[in-house]
Design a protein around this motif. Sequence first.
Motif, short mmCIF file in Angstrom:
data_model
loop_
_atom_site.label_atom_id
_atom_site.label_comp_id
_atom_site.label_asym_id
_atom_site.label_seq_id
_atom_site.Cartn_x
_atom_site.Cartn_y
_atom_site.Cartn_z
N LEU A 77 0.81 -1.22 0.00
CA LEU A 77 0.00 0.00 0.00
C LEU A 77 0.85 1.27 0.00
O LEU A 77 0.32 2.36 0.22
CB LEU A 77 -0.95 -0.03 1.22
CG LEU A 77 -1.94 -1.21 1.23
CD1 LEU A 77 -2.67 -1.31 2.57
CD2 LEU A 77 -2.94 -1.12 0.08
N ARG A 319 -14.90 -5.23 9.95
CA ARG A 319 -13.58 -4.59 10.08
C ARG A 319 -12.74 -4.79 8.82
O ARG A 319 -12.18 -3.85 8.27
CB ARG A 319 -12.86 -5.18 11.31
CG ARG A 319 -11.36 -5.00 11.33
CD ARG A 319 -10.92 -3.53 11.38
NE ARG A 319 -9.47 -3.41 11.38
CZ ARG A 319 -8.73 -3.32 10.29
NH1 ARG A 319 -9.29 -3.31 9.09
NH2 ARG A 319 -7.42 -3.21 10.37
N THR A 323 -11.01 -1.62 3.92
CA THR A 323 -10.05 -1.25 2.86
C THR A 323 -10.74 -1.18 1.50
O THR A 323 -10.61 -0.21 0.77
CB THR A 323 -8.89 -2.28 2.82
OG1 THR A 323 -8.49 -2.56 4.15
CG2 THR A 323 -7.72 -1.79 2.01
N LYS A 334 -3.55 6.81 2.05
CA LYS A 334 -3.54 5.81 3.12
C LYS A 334 -2.31 6.04 4.00
O LYS A 334 -1.19 5.84 3.54
CB LYS A 334 -3.53 4.39 2.53
CG LYS A 334 -4.81 4.10 1.74
CD LYS A 334 -4.88 2.65 1.27
CE LYS A 334 -5.21 1.68 2.36
NZ LYS A 334 -6.59 1.80 2.88
N TYR A 367 -9.30 3.39 11.21
CA TYR A 367 -9.49 2.05 11.79
C TYR A 367 -8.10 1.49 12.04
O TYR A 367 -7.12 2.04 11.53
CB TYR A 367 -10.27 1.11 10.85
CG TYR A 367 -9.74 1.04 9.45
CD1 TYR A 367 -10.17 1.95 8.49
CD2 TYR A 367 -8.80 0.07 9.08
CE1 TYR A 367 -9.68 1.90 7.20
CE2 TYR A 367 -8.31 0.02 7.78
CZ TYR A 367 -8.75 0.94 6.85
OH TYR A 367 -8.26 0.89 5.57
N HIS A 369 -5.27 -1.38 14.37
CA HIS A 369 -4.86 -2.40 15.31
C HIS A 369 -4.59 -1.69 16.65
O HIS A 369 -3.45 -1.31 16.96
CB HIS A 369 -3.62 -3.11 14.77
CG HIS A 369 -3.73 -3.45 13.30
ND1 HIS A 369 -4.57 -4.44 12.83
CD2 HIS A 369 -3.14 -2.93 12.20
CE1 HIS A 369 -4.46 -4.52 11.50
NE2 HIS A 369 -3.61 -3.59 11.09
N HIS A 376 -4.94 3.23 10.80
CA HIS A 376 -4.90 3.52 9.37
C HIS A 376 -5.74 4.75 9.12
O HIS A 376 -6.96 4.72 9.31
CB HIS A 376 -5.41 2.32 8.57
CG HIS A 376 -4.56 1.09 8.80
ND1 HIS A 376 -3.20 1.11 8.66
CD2 HIS A 376 -4.88 -0.17 9.16
CE1 HIS A 376 -2.71 -0.09 8.94
NE2 HIS A 376 -3.71 -0.89 9.25
N GLU A 407 3.26 -0.54 9.78
CA GLU A 407 3.35 -1.92 9.27
C GLU A 407 3.42 -2.01 7.75
O GLU A 407 3.80 -3.06 7.23
CB GLU A 407 2.16 -2.77 9.78
CG GLU A 407 0.80 -2.23 9.36
CD GLU A 407 -0.37 -3.17 9.68
OE1 GLU A 407 -0.18 -4.19 10.36
OE2 GLU A 407 -1.49 -2.86 9.22
N HIS A 408 3.06 -0.98 7.01
CA HIS A 408 3.05 -1.11 5.55
C HIS A 408 4.39 -0.84 4.91
O HIS A 408 4.62 -1.21 3.76
CB HIS A 408 2.01 -0.17 4.92
CG HIS A 408 0.59 -0.52 5.31
ND1 HIS A 408 -0.45 0.36 5.14
CD2 HIS A 408 0.06 -1.65 5.84
CE1 HIS A 408 -1.58 -0.21 5.56
NE2 HIS A 408 -1.28 -1.43 6.01
C1 MLT Z 1 -5.74 -3.27 7.48
O1 MLT Z 1 -5.40 -3.38 8.65
O2 MLT Z 1 -6.91 -3.40 7.12
C2 MLT Z 1 -4.69 -3.02 6.48
O3 MLT Z 1 -3.45 -2.75 6.96
C3 MLT Z 1 -5.06 -2.40 5.19
C4 MLT Z 1 -5.43 -0.95 5.24
O4 MLT Z 1 -4.71 -0.14 5.81
O5 MLT Z 1 -6.46 -0.59 4.66
#
Ligand code: MLT
Length: 452
Positions: A77, A319, A323, A334, A367, A369, A376, A407-408
């Motif tokens: 991404l 969830r 994306t 993003k 959204y 983690h 994100h 993380e990307h």
């Molecule tokens: C996610 O956690 O859904 C992904 O890393 C992808 C995003 O960022 O859309």
Amino acid sequence: MTESHASLAALRRIVGDSHLLTDPSLRAGYEVDWTRRFGGPALAVARPADVEELAGVVKVCAEAGVAIVPQGGNTGLVGGGVPRNGELVVSLARLRDVEPVDGLAGEALAGAGVTLAALQQHVRAAGWEFGVDLGARDSATIGGMVATNAGGLHLLRYGGMRAQVIGLEAVLADGSVVRRLSGLAKDNTGYDLAGLLTGSEGTLGIVTRARLRLVPPLPGRSVALVGLPNTAAAVSLVARLRRAPWLLAAELFFPDGLELVARHSGARPPLAGPHGAYLLVEAAAERDPTDEMAAALQEESSVVLASDPAGRRRLWELRERHTEAIGAQGIAHKLDIGVPVARLAEFVERVQETVSRTDPTARTILYGHIADGNLHVNVLGPAADDERVDDEVLELVIQMAGTVSAEHGVGVAKRRWFAADRGAADLAAMRAVKDALDPRGILNPGVLFEPS
Ligand code: MLT
Ligand code: FAD
Ligand code: ZN
């Protein structure tokens, strides 16, 4: 014959006519990334069958000074896996071998082109599980996940990709092959090359195989969606759940994102609102953990639980489908950021204000983690090449002691902010490593660093 024509002829001899794609219509799918924000023309696409062919391809490129962009599933991404300016795309998709699971050590050996879903299926059949999972599982490859040090949905329990890598095989910029695959869980001989290559985004070497740690399967599963007044309440609840031995995932989203997913997928939001924030929690244990999770959530006023596979999947889709639902609205900016968990709620407030101040017409959908402090930030509205919002949001992240890429990866998308995030000394050390391993700068030029 020009030099690039001579190189193409040499490459064709190595990979065979049908695996060197020069026709624009065959190259097209490799030339644009998942976000549709990044991409450009490729010289050609080479699809080697194995490490020997790949080493031959890299040697030809090293001699002719042809730049290479490694590509796996093209789900990245940050624009790191697509060409920018006439590079050779090297697709690892044909390196799909998997060896029988090593049940004595709890390890698997997989080719770079094996998708995450294929690896999961393979190890589950042998009674094991893999510790990293993410929504792009059907396309993302092991090589790409190693190269980006992918995080995903279970990082709070098992760590990210780097924590799973026991050994790697990779082709370096001169075509030489480094290989440490015998599965030594303890190995303190010198520099940790596998650790260095993990997260190097195709700039130091091309991963061809990975030896990966496996985890025991946890067949007892339960998922809960909790409606909460705001982010601070979600952070407090996660702080409490973090101590539970069954916690596998904790994901945060908001009403605007939920509404978009519901409209896009036709799903009906399962909780009567209004709520300021939603927390999705997954419990995993040897036996059904529903009672323990229900007890842990008993003080929450708005909760829906699912233990059956279809019900769990329905909750997860609310969830995971963020994306694609956002992608269907347009080309989003993003921004995959991390801040200390203690400052997450403050960030959620400040980022909305920051975007509105910079572009009052933009929409911001968040959204992520939550347990990892990783959000994100998706901004819809500004043109793909208008980076004012990106600048302001990432400046805020740096001010708040965060990271511009949780993380990307950095890719090309975050390159302008890399120095501000890591500082001059870190950047110089990384540049020295890059120059030592790839002195001609042929591996993924423009990713992480400005092309030299
Ligand atoms: C996610 O956690 O859904 C992904 O890393 C992808 C995003 O960022 O859309
Ligand atoms: P590509 O996109 O092909 O490449 C990514 C980078 O790795 C590029 O720089 C490329 O040059 C390099 N590369 C690829 N293969 C190799 C190789 N063999 N050797 C050396 N370099 C290589 N990411 C997360 O971390 N967590 C998530 O939860 C998550 N969820 C996602 C959900 C969706 C719906 C989507 C579309 C993406 C998601 N991602 C997530 C991002 C993406 O899936 C990961 O970055 C993944 O690791 C990329 O794998 P890939 O095979 O598609 O790599
Ligand atoms: Zn993510």
